[in-house]
Scaffold this motif. Structure first.
Motif, PDB file in Angstrom:
ATOM      1  N   LEU A   1     -18.481  -1.088 -76.985  1.00 32.84           N
ATOM      2  CA  LEU A   1     -16.945  -1.622 -76.894  1.00 32.84           C
ATOM      3  C   LEU A   1     -16.520  -2.805 -76.064  1.00 32.84           C
ATOM      4  CD1 LEU A   1     -13.764  -0.678 -77.551  1.00 32.84           C
ATOM      5  CD2 LEU A   1     -14.047   0.802 -75.549  1.00 32.84           C
ATOM      6  N   THR A   2     -15.528  -3.633 -76.480  1.00 31.22           N
ATOM      7  CA  THR A   2     -15.355  -4.758 -75.651  1.00 31.22           C
ATOM      8  C   THR A   2     -13.931  -4.674 -75.268  1.00 31.22           C
ATOM      9  OG1 THR A   2     -16.922  -5.965 -76.582  1.00 31.22           O
ATOM     10  CG2 THR A   2     -15.206  -7.440 -75.440  1.00 31.22           C
ATOM     11  N   LEU A   3     -13.513  -4.708 -74.023  1.00 32.30           N
ATOM     12  CA  LEU A   3     -12.037  -4.773 -73.735  1.00 32.30           C
ATOM     13  C   LEU A   3     -11.788  -5.820 -72.686  1.00 32.30           C
ATOM     14  CD1 LEU A   3     -12.333  -0.912 -72.572  1.00 32.30           C
ATOM     15  CD2 LEU A   3     -11.402  -1.723 -74.411  1.00 32.30           C
ATOM     16  N   ASN A   4     -10.279  -6.228 -72.975  1.00 26.97           N
ATOM     17  CA  ASN A   4      -9.867  -7.330 -71.890  1.00 26.97           C
ATOM     18  C   ASN A   4      -9.326  -6.668 -70.726  1.00 26.97           C
ATOM     19  OD1 ASN A   4      -8.315  -9.280 -71.041  1.00 26.97           O
ATOM     20  ND2 ASN A   4      -7.950 -10.033 -72.987  1.00 26.97           N
ATOM     21  N   LEU A   5      -9.762  -7.058 -69.525  1.00 29.36           N
ATOM     22  CA  LEU A   5      -9.411  -6.409 -68.357  1.00 29.36           C
ATOM     23  C   LEU A   5      -7.810  -6.648 -68.067  1.00 29.36           C
ATOM     24  CD1 LEU A   5     -12.658  -7.770 -66.239  1.00 29.36           C
ATOM     25  CD2 LEU A   5     -12.085  -5.338 -66.766  1.00 29.36           C
ATOM     26  N   ASP A   6      -7.348  -7.835 -68.355  1.00 34.70           N
ATOM     27  CA  ASP A   6      -5.890  -7.833 -68.260  1.00 34.70           C
ATOM     28  C   ASP A   6      -5.118  -7.028 -68.960  1.00 34.70           C
ATOM     29  OD1 ASP A   6      -6.734  -9.879 -66.186  1.00 34.70           O
ATOM     30  OD2 ASP A   6      -6.304 -11.627 -67.558  1.00 34.70           O
ATOM     31  N   ASP A   7      -5.492  -6.418 -70.066  1.00 31.88           N
ATOM     32  CA  ASP A   7      -4.718  -5.575 -71.000  1.00 31.88           C
ATOM     33  C   ASP A   7      -4.549  -4.341 -70.440  1.00 31.88           C
ATOM     34  OD1 ASP A   7      -4.462  -7.838 -72.629  1.00 31.88           O
ATOM     35  OD2 ASP A   7      -6.123  -6.812 -73.948  1.00 31.88           O
ATOM     36  N   TYR A   8      -5.266  -3.968 -69.422  1.00 30.13           N
ATOM     37  CA  TYR A   8      -5.170  -2.737 -69.250  1.00 30.13           C
ATOM     38  C   TYR A   8      -5.164  -2.214 -67.604  1.00 30.13           C
ATOM     39  CZ  TYR A   8      -6.593  -2.076 -73.794  1.00 30.13           C
ATOM     40  OH  TYR A   8      -6.579  -2.239 -75.207  1.00 30.13           O
ATOM     41  N   ILE A   9      -5.437  -3.325 -66.733  1.00 28.83           N
ATOM     42  CA  ILE A   9      -5.688  -3.306 -65.321  1.00 28.83           C
ATOM     43  C   ILE A   9      -4.881  -4.374 -64.747  1.00 28.83           C
ATOM     44  CG2 ILE A   9      -7.181  -3.240 -63.203  1.00 28.83           C
ATOM     45  CD1 ILE A   9      -7.863  -1.144 -65.275  1.00 28.83           C
ATOM     46  N   SER A  10      -3.987  -3.961 -63.680  1.00 32.96           N
ATOM     47  CA  SER A  10      -3.113  -4.840 -62.952  1.00 32.96           C
ATOM     48  C   SER A  10      -3.948  -5.267 -61.796  1.00 32.96           C
ATOM     49  CB  SER A  10      -1.676  -4.413 -62.625  1.00 32.96           C
ATOM     50  OG  SER A  10      -1.058  -5.159 -61.915  1.00 32.96           O
ATOM     51  N   ALA A  11      -4.473  -6.386 -61.798  1.00 33.59           N
ATOM     52  CA  ALA A  11      -5.198  -6.748 -60.558  1.00 33.59           C
ATOM     53  C   ALA A  11      -4.548  -7.066 -59.173  1.00 33.59           C
ATOM     54  CB  ALA A  11      -5.875  -8.231 -60.538  1.00 33.59           C
ATOM     55  N   GLU A  12      -3.009  -7.109 -59.267  1.00 35.53           N
ATOM     56  CA  GLU A  12      -2.445  -7.006 -57.797  1.00 35.53           C
ATOM     57  C   GLU A  12      -1.931  -5.739 -57.315  1.00 35.53           C
ATOM     58  OE1 GLU A  12      -1.485  -8.363 -60.734  1.00 35.53           O
ATOM     59  OE2 GLU A  12      -1.736 -10.606 -60.690  1.00 35.53           O
ATOM     60  N   ASP A  13      -2.347  -4.645 -58.305  1.00 34.29           N
ATOM     61  CA  ASP A  13      -1.991  -3.327 -57.545  1.00 34.29           C
ATOM     62  C   ASP A  13      -3.104  -2.233 -57.710  1.00 34.29           C
ATOM     63  OD1 ASP A  13       1.147  -3.747 -57.690  1.00 34.29           O
ATOM     64  OD2 ASP A  13       0.828  -4.156 -59.693  1.00 34.29           O
ATOM     65  N   LEU A  14      -4.232  -2.602 -57.116  1.00 30.20           N
ATOM     66  CA  LEU A  14      -5.323  -2.004 -56.978  1.00 30.20           C
ATOM     67  C   LEU A  14      -5.089  -0.911 -55.930  1.00 30.20           C
ATOM     68  CD1 LEU A  14      -8.333  -4.535 -57.643  1.00 30.20           C
ATOM     69  CD2 LEU A  14      -7.236  -2.853 -59.377  1.00 30.20           C
ATOM     70  N   ARG A  15      -4.079  -0.944 -55.222  1.00 27.11           N
ATOM     71  CA  ARG A  15      -4.026  -0.208 -53.837  1.00 27.11           C
ATOM     72  C   ARG A  15      -3.086   1.066 -54.337  1.00 27.11           C
ATOM     73  NH1 ARG A  15      -8.221  -0.087 -51.272  1.00 27.11           N
ATOM     74  NH2 ARG A  15      -8.975  -0.955 -53.249  1.00 27.11           N
ATOM     75  N   ASP A  16      -2.480   0.894 -55.377  1.00 25.11           N
ATOM     76  CA  ASP A  16      -1.514   1.924 -55.811  1.00 25.11           C
ATOM     77  C   ASP A  16      -1.728   2.435 -57.136  1.00 25.11           C
ATOM     78  OD1 ASP A  16       0.789   3.507 -56.657  1.00 25.11           O
ATOM     79  OD2 ASP A  16       2.108   1.916 -56.428  1.00 25.11           O
ATOM     80  N   PHE A  17      -2.577   3.709 -57.287  1.00 23.06           N
ATOM     81  CA  PHE A  17      -2.970   4.168 -58.484  1.00 23.06           C
ATOM     82  C   PHE A  17      -1.782   4.168 -59.731  1.00 23.06           C
ATOM     83  CE2 PHE A  17      -2.918   7.945 -61.214  1.00 23.06           C
ATOM     84  CZ  PHE A  17      -3.986   7.918 -62.095  1.00 23.06           C
ATOM     85  N   HIS A  18      -0.681   4.553 -59.374  1.00 20.34           N
ATOM     86  CA  HIS A  18       0.542   4.374 -60.440  1.00 20.34           C
ATOM     87  C   HIS A  18       0.597   3.196 -61.104  1.00 20.34           C
ATOM     88  CE1 HIS A  18       0.895   8.975 -59.368  1.00 20.34           C
ATOM     89  NE2 HIS A  18       0.912   8.546 -58.394  1.00 20.34           N
ATOM     90  N   ARG A  19       0.236   2.487 -60.433  1.00 13.42           N
ATOM     91  CA  ARG A  19       0.521   0.870 -61.003  1.00 13.42           C
ATOM     92  C   ARG A  19      -0.701   0.007 -61.277  1.00 13.42           C
ATOM     93  NH1 ARG A  19       4.875  -2.010 -56.537  1.00 13.42           N
ATOM     94  NH2 ARG A  19       4.572  -3.466 -58.401  1.00 13.42           N
TER      95      ARG A  19
END
Length: 223
Positions: A104-122
């Motif tokens: 499976l190939t996934l685009n990271l930006d489609d599913y992860i917010s790089a600016e909010d790694l400290r906040d699980f809910h975001r």
């Protein structure tokens, strides 16, 4: 998603990039579908243990993640490799027993917010879509292929047992078992009839010979 939140919080100190967050999500999806994590690397190691948490050193490399899993019933083992390619991640899964592979190939930006790694809910975006893609792209294909391999595996078929083999009170024969041959002609009904008929004919012929001989004997004295 409560279980994922607990997992994420336990791993949060070591999550430093989007691919870490995605592998954390992937790990939880595998666990929720009946697996335990075992350890890292291609081969078993002394530190392996069954756990729902991510193993120690799981993200030592940000370019290649290698994790091993075992189903809770012990019937399946998975080798999962996640490779970072720029802004994408390629996930390959191998099931050891059947040697079935899914990817499976996934685009990271489609599913992860790089600016909010400290906040699980975001941290995660489009979570339901991500779960659906992991299920349809990895989990389901591996399970379906494994089931097909199990069904198509060769197995021996035995003929039904005979009454002789089933009866526990039967006294076994002292003669070795041989293949059944066609009955000898002399032991068939037609053979017995022909034999009796032959004997009757022989008796009639013998009686006739005696009568002829007696007449010849009388004729000799008469003459």
């Amino acid at each position: 998603m409560a279980g994922l939140e607990v997992l994420y919080e336990s791993a949060a100190p070591s999550i430093t990039c989007t691919q870490d967050a995605l592998v954390c999500f992937l790990h939880w999806e595998v666990v929720t579908h009946g697996y335990y994590g075992l350890g890292t690397g291609d081969q078993p190691g002394p530190s392996d243990k069954k756990s729902e948490l991510l193993p120690a050193g799981w993200n030592n490399s940000k370019d290649l993640y290698v994790l091993r899993y075992e189903s809770k019933d012990g019937s399946r083992k998975l080798l999962v490799k996640a490779i970072t390619m720029e802004t994408s991640m390629i996930i390959n899964v191998l099931e050891y027993g059947s040697q079935q592979v899914a990817d499976l190939t996934l685009n990271l930006d489609d599913y992860i917010s790089a600016e909010d790694l400290r906040d699980f809910h975001r941290t995660y975006k489009n979570s339901e879509e991500l779960r659906s893609r992991i299920l349809s792209g990895i989990i389901s294909p591996i399970h379906e292929q494994w089931d097909k391999a199990s069904v198509s595996s060769p197995h021996r078929e035995f003929p039904p047992a005979t009454a002789r083999e089933v009866d526990p009170l039967r006294i076994p024969s002292h003669h070795p078992h041989t293949s059944r041959q066609p009955p000898c002609k002399m032991f068939t009904m037609s053979g017995i009839k022909s034999k009796i008929t032959g004997r009757k004919k022989t008796k009639k012929i013998s009686a006739h010979k005696k009568t002829v001989n007696r007449c010849q004997y009388q004729d000799a004295y008469t003459c």
